[in-house]
Design an enzyme around this catalytic site. Structure first.
Site, PDB file in Angstrom:
ATOM      1  N   ARG A  37     -39.451  -0.715  -2.245  1.00  0.00           N
ATOM      2  CA  ARG A  37     -39.588   0.023  -3.694  1.00  0.00           C
ATOM      3  C   ARG A  37     -40.803   0.602  -3.643  1.00  0.00           C
ATOM      4  NH1 ARG A  37     -35.447  -2.877  -8.053  1.00  0.00           N
ATOM      5  NH2 ARG A  37     -33.645  -1.865  -7.371  1.00  0.00           N
ATOM      6  N   LYS A 202     -17.890  -9.575  -7.286  1.00  0.00           N
ATOM      7  CA  LYS A 202     -16.947  -9.506  -8.496  1.00  0.00           C
ATOM      8  C   LYS A 202     -16.287  -8.030  -8.618  1.00  0.00           C
ATOM      9  CE  LYS A 202     -19.185 -11.822 -12.256  1.00  0.00           C
ATOM     10  NZ  LYS A 202     -20.220 -11.656 -13.289  1.00  0.00           N
ATOM     11  N   GLY A 352     -28.101  -4.340  -4.033  1.00  0.00           N
ATOM     12  CA  GLY A 352     -29.220  -5.385  -3.738  1.00  0.00           C
ATOM     13  C   GLY A 352     -28.945  -6.068  -2.498  1.00  0.00           C
ATOM     14  N   GLY A 375     -26.993  -1.309  -9.086  1.00  0.00           N
ATOM     15  CA  GLY A 375     -25.964  -1.140 -10.345  1.00  0.00           C
ATOM     16  C   GLY A 375     -26.304   0.298 -10.446  1.00  0.00           C
TER      17      GLY A 375
HETATM   18  P1  ADP Z   1     -24.615  -6.105  -3.822  1.00  0.00           P
HETATM   19  O1  ADP Z   1     -25.855  -6.790  -4.566  1.00  0.00           O
HETATM   20  O2  ADP Z   1     -24.679  -5.494  -2.482  1.00  0.00           O
HETATM   21  O3  ADP Z   1     -23.752  -5.270  -4.839  1.00  0.00           O
HETATM   22  P2  ADP Z   1     -22.872  -8.329  -5.050  1.00  0.00           P
HETATM   23  O4  ADP Z   1     -23.986  -8.444  -5.799  1.00  0.00           O
HETATM   24  O5  ADP Z   1     -21.561  -7.643  -5.561  1.00  0.00           O
HETATM   25  O6  ADP Z   1     -23.539  -7.145  -3.885  1.00  0.00           O
HETATM   26  O7  ADP Z   1     -22.342  -9.527  -4.089  1.00  0.00           O
HETATM   27  C1  ADP Z   1     -23.156 -10.131  -3.285  1.00  0.00           C
HETATM   28  C2  ADP Z   1     -22.764 -11.813  -3.257  1.00  0.00           C
HETATM   29  O8  ADP Z   1     -21.504 -11.856  -3.055  1.00  0.00           O
HETATM   30  C3  ADP Z   1     -23.497 -12.450  -2.112  1.00  0.00           C
HETATM   31  O9  ADP Z   1     -24.336 -13.602  -2.947  1.00  0.00           O
HETATM   32  C4  ADP Z   1     -22.359 -13.209  -1.322  1.00  0.00           C
HETATM   33  O10 ADP Z   1     -22.803 -14.593  -1.209  1.00  0.00           O
HETATM   34  C5  ADP Z   1     -21.349 -13.115  -2.426  1.00  0.00           C
HETATM   35  N1  ADP Z   1     -19.943 -13.234  -1.377  1.00  0.00           N
HETATM   36  C6  ADP Z   1     -19.573 -12.548  -0.669  1.00  0.00           C
HETATM   37  N2  ADP Z   1     -18.383 -13.024  -0.154  1.00  0.00           N
HETATM   38  C7  ADP Z   1     -18.159 -13.813  -0.770  1.00  0.00           C
HETATM   39  C8  ADP Z   1     -17.061 -14.999  -0.508  1.00  0.00           C
HETATM   40  N3  ADP Z   1     -15.839 -14.696   0.329  1.00  0.00           N
HETATM   41  N4  ADP Z   1     -17.023 -16.169  -1.525  1.00  0.00           N
HETATM   42  C9  ADP Z   1     -18.071 -15.836  -2.298  1.00  0.00           C
HETATM   43  N5  ADP Z   1     -19.090 -15.269  -2.334  1.00  0.00           N
HETATM   44  C10 ADP Z   1     -19.039 -14.065  -1.603  1.00  0.00           C
HETATM   45 MG    MG Z   2     -26.065  -8.528  -6.155  1.00  0.00          MG
END
Ligand code: ADP
Ligand code: MG
Length: 402
Positions: A37, A202, A352, A375
């Protein structure tokens, strides 16, 4: 999108407020672990300096919730920026106050001053509680540049209110422009076939973007914990896997939407499951037993997804496909990341944690675009704009010097 650009703005002998996003990751020893960044802010900074302007940098870091806490200081970012620029970067220990005002008043052409974390004041995140906060920040400069794409989805004092003090002088920085161009193209005119990979934890945080992209995508791959909410909706046994019971109806709607719009849907065929002491791979058609939790997509899934992804002309990826922080459950995320890096289609990544995974593999430069916003990139793809972009001056308003 018709934002006022840096190129059309005269910076000579001005003091320019530049909102950057230096909310960078730190390790336990207080060292910055990823400079992306800060590096991405260099084109804007260098341009303004070259034009003979001086720069007051504004940023937040972490969530100090309106309280001054040394662990959230931006000082290490000033030092990192100085190293990258090969020139001094001044630092103000507070973003308000007399001492800061003095530092700003004595700022010379082509000098840079980074102000301390804006979120040490509650009014940064809650501008209505104290409108004088944005007003004071506005009094420091002649022009406002927003280059903080990663925070542009927030209506905060420095990303929104501040711009209102600079009619016809609220400008999009180069990073902001780059993000808008890449994401707007993907949102409005993706090269078809357009495939979308969504993982992470989520459903609720991704529902907006998922629904919006069903209008343009031809294939959807769902991994991560997200997948188990969909499996629950389809009445598979998911054992102790993480899922969101209150999102089952939402998952059903997305499944219906995919059917209606002829979108190929790829849920994992097999998953790596753990009981806390050991792990194994099971076919999802057999279901997951109680006491076991789905942690990653399995090898059959990885192989099938690779075969399918190769058909796409553009791909958007958000969200890790497993608990990649643990090497035992990183294979899905890392294998798909490496595969995407080897393709020649348009490949855009936002989020992220997904970006952290790509960085661990040192593959960031192999992608078409890696968004600096998590986000923010999702909200942009959903809505086509963000509050921090909307409030910037439109190009047609340009009257400088004419
Ligand atoms: P991003 O930051 O790329 O948008 P998210 O914040 O939505 O991604 O999700 C990231 C998290 O999801 C990670 O910490 C990862 O450990 C968790 N995750 C991925 N697969 C699983 C799973 N099967 N069970 C629990 N947590 C998971
Ligand atoms: Mg995240």
């Amino acid at each position: 999108m018709n934002c006022l650009s840096l190129i059309n703005t005269p910076f000579k002998k001005t003091k320019t407020l530049v909102r950057v996003d230096y909310n960078v990751p730190f390790n336990a020893e207080g060292k910055i672990t990823d400079l992306t960044r800060i590096k991405e802010s260099l084109p804007t900074i260098n341009y303004i300096l070259k034009q003979g302007g001086s720069i007051i940098l504004l940023s937040h870091r972490g969530r100090p919730n309106g309280v001054k806490e040394e662990k959230y200081t931006l000082k290490p970012c000033a030092d990192a920026l100085a190293t990258l620029l090969h020139r001094p970067v001044l630092f103000a220990k507070d973003c308000l106050g007399e001492q800061t005002k003095k530092q700003i008043d004595s700022l010379q052409a082509e000098e840079i001053l980074l102000l301390e974390n804006l979120r040490f004041y509650p009014a940064e995140e809650h501008p209505n509680t104290d409108p004088s906060f944005a007003k004071t920040l506005a009094s420091y400069g002649d022009i406002y540049v927003n280059d903080a794409f990663g925070t542009a989805h927030r209506k905060h004092a420095s990303t929104f209110d501040l711009a209102t003090f600079f009619p016809k002088k609220a400008v999009a920085g180069f990073l902001m422009q780059k993000e808008i161009l890449a994401l707007a193209k993907l949102r409005n005119h993706p090269k078809l076939p357009f495939h979308v990979i969504i993982g992470g934890a989520k459903v609720s945080s991704k529902i907006g973007v998922l629904t919006a992209l069903t209008n343009t995508m031809q294939a959807l791959y769902i991994g991560g914990a997200m997948a188990f909410t969909f499996f629950a909706a389809l009445k598979y046994s998911i054992g102790d896997s993480l899922y969101e019971p209150d999102q089952i109806e939402t998952a059903k709607k997305i499944l219906e939407e995919c059917k209606k719009k002829n979108i190929s849907l790829f849920l994992p065929l097999d998953v790596v499951v753990s009981n806390g002491t050991t792990f194994k791979t099971v076919d999802i058609s057999e279901g997951i037993e109680k006491g076991w939790q789905g942690m990653d997509i399995g090898k059959k899934t990885i192989a099938l997804w690779k075969q399918e992804l190769i058909k796409a002309n553009s791909i958007f990826w958000n969200g890790p496909l497993g608990v990649f922080e643990n090497p035992s459950f990183a294979e899905g995320t890392f294998e798909i990341a490496k595969f995407l890096a080897s393709l020649s289609s348009e490949r855009i990544v936002g989020g992220g944690d997904s970006i952290a995974a790509i960085d661990q593999l040192h593959l960031a430069d192999k992608f078409t675009h890696i968004s600096t916003g998590g986000g923010a990139s999702l909200e942009f793809l959903e809505k086509g704009t963000l509050p921090g972009i909307e409030i910037l001056s439109k190009r047609n308003d340009l009257v400088f010097g004419s």
